[in-house]
Design a protein around this motif. Sequence first.
Motif, short mmCIF file in Angstrom:
data_model
loop_
_atom_site.label_atom_id
_atom_site.label_comp_id
_atom_site.label_asym_id
_atom_site.label_seq_id
_atom_site.Cartn_x
_atom_site.Cartn_y
_atom_site.Cartn_z
N ARG A 80 -13.07 6.00 0.81
CA ARG A 80 -12.61 4.65 1.03
C ARG A 80 -11.65 4.07 -0.19
NH1 ARG A 80 -16.77 -0.33 1.73
NH2 ARG A 80 -17.00 0.08 -0.41
N THR A 81 -11.82 4.56 -1.13
CA THR A 81 -11.03 3.92 -2.37
C THR A 81 -9.67 4.43 -1.96
OG1 THR A 81 -12.84 4.47 -3.92
CG2 THR A 81 -10.58 4.40 -4.85
N CYS A 82 -9.23 5.50 -1.29
CA CYS A 82 -8.05 5.59 -0.90
C CYS A 82 -7.33 5.70 0.39
CB CYS A 82 -7.49 7.20 -1.54
SG CYS A 82 -7.78 7.22 -3.43
N HIS A 83 -8.47 5.71 1.21
CA HIS A 83 -8.01 6.03 2.71
C HIS A 83 -8.88 4.79 3.57
CE1 HIS A 83 -6.46 9.84 2.45
NE2 HIS A 83 -7.41 10.15 1.58
N SER A 84 -8.28 4.52 4.57
CA SER A 84 -8.82 3.54 5.66
C SER A 84 -9.12 4.29 6.84
CB SER A 84 -8.00 2.25 5.82
OG SER A 84 -8.43 1.70 7.00
N VAL A 85 -9.83 3.83 8.04
CA VAL A 85 -9.94 4.37 9.12
C VAL A 85 -9.19 3.64 10.16
CG1 VAL A 85 -12.13 5.78 8.76
CG2 VAL A 85 -12.21 3.54 9.47
N LYS A 86 -8.50 2.60 10.08
CA LYS A 86 -7.96 1.77 10.58
C LYS A 86 -6.62 2.11 10.83
CE LYS A 86 -10.57 -2.47 9.51
NZ LYS A 86 -10.66 -3.59 8.78
N ASN A 123 -2.31 2.21 5.87
CA ASN A 123 -2.17 3.22 4.78
C ASN A 123 -2.41 2.54 3.19
OD1 ASN A 123 -1.36 5.28 6.90
ND2 ASN A 123 0.56 4.50 6.67
N ARG A 124 -3.00 3.33 2.62
CA ARG A 124 -3.28 2.73 1.32
C ARG A 124 -2.73 3.75 0.41
NH1 ARG A 124 -9.31 0.47 2.09
NH2 ARG A 124 -8.49 -0.97 3.93
N LEU A 125 -3.43 4.15 -0.57
CA LEU A 125 -2.85 5.21 -1.62
C LEU A 125 -2.80 6.49 -0.84
CD1 LEU A 125 -2.13 6.12 -4.62
CD2 LEU A 125 -4.56 6.47 -5.03
N GLY A 126 -3.82 6.67 0.16
CA GLY A 126 -3.76 7.86 1.08
C GLY A 126 -3.47 7.52 2.35
N PRO A 127 -3.19 8.22 3.20
CA PRO A 127 -2.67 7.91 4.72
C PRO A 127 -4.12 7.49 5.45
CG PRO A 127 -2.85 10.15 4.67
CD PRO A 127 -2.98 9.81 3.15
N ASN A 128 -3.73 6.68 6.32
CA ASN A 128 -5.22 6.07 7.14
C ASN A 128 -5.72 7.53 7.73
OD1 ASN A 128 -4.75 5.94 10.23
ND2 ASN A 128 -2.81 5.11 9.69
N LEU A 129 -6.93 7.44 8.02
CA LEU A 129 -7.71 8.75 8.57
C LEU A 129 -7.80 8.26 10.32
CD1 LEU A 129 -9.80 9.73 5.68
CD2 LEU A 129 -7.35 10.63 6.43
N SER A 130 -7.29 7.33 10.78
CA SER A 130 -7.72 7.10 12.32
C SER A 130 -7.21 7.93 12.77
CB SER A 130 -6.91 6.02 12.59
OG SER A 130 -7.27 5.40 13.83
N LYS A 131 -8.23 8.80 13.63
CA LYS A 131 -7.60 9.94 14.66
C LYS A 131 -7.24 11.06 13.87
CE LYS A 131 -7.43 6.66 18.50
NZ LYS A 131 -6.22 5.83 19.18
N ILE A 132 -7.72 11.20 12.94
CA ILE A 132 -7.05 12.60 11.96
C ILE A 132 -7.24 13.65 12.82
CG2 ILE A 132 -9.23 12.58 10.79
CD1 ILE A 132 -5.86 13.50 9.31
N VAL A 133 -8.38 13.92 13.59
CA VAL A 133 -8.76 15.20 14.16
C VAL A 133 -7.64 15.38 15.36
CG1 VAL A 133 -10.60 16.74 15.62
CG2 VAL A 133 -11.25 15.36 13.73
N GLY A 134 -7.03 16.42 15.39
CA GLY A 134 -5.87 16.61 16.29
C GLY A 134 -4.38 16.36 15.73
N ARG A 135 -4.54 15.75 14.54
CA ARG A 135 -3.09 15.25 14.00
C ARG A 135 -2.40 16.33 13.25
NH1 ARG A 135 -3.31 10.80 9.78
NH2 ARG A 135 -4.36 9.53 11.45
N ASN A 136 -1.09 16.53 13.51
CA ASN A 136 -0.43 17.54 12.48
C ASN A 136 -0.46 17.05 10.99
OD1 ASN A 136 0.32 19.19 14.70
ND2 ASN A 136 2.09 17.83 15.18
#
Length: 139
Positions: free
Chosen positions: A51-57, A61-74
């Motif tokens: 959570r320090t670097c990523h969001s699920v919304k 995008n924060r320091l890292g990209p958001n991880l919403s729907k990461i499974v299946g993403r290129n």
Amino acid sequence: MEAQMQTLPRPWLHAIACAGILALLLSTPFSLAQQPASADAAQQAFNNSCRTCHSVKEGDNRLGPNLSKIVGRNAGSLPNYNYSQSMKEAGFVWDQDKLTRFMLRPDEVVSGNKMQPYGGVSADEAAKVIAYLQAVSSQ
């Protein structure tokens, strides 16, 4: 003499008791590992590790990209995020196995990623994080 024999331990009884205790001890870790992470434990693992670097919304995008729907993403394909060149060129789709391996040892999956100084998490924590990511992605 007969009273003394009744109080003496029976070797076979000890052997059966020890075998039962050993079987219980050996089966416990496997049964616990097979238990799905509770929603609270999964969210806590995400909060502690990501959570320090990523969001699920989506779009957050924060320091890292958001991880919403990461499974299946290129890998390296989310618009509006400045990925490392190595992540842009990774050439794979994020699945449960790839995410687990990346969370354990990111440099072994994508050398030159931007997740420095992140060194990885335990397999147990990675499983909880993935459970959380899958749960929030299905909402």
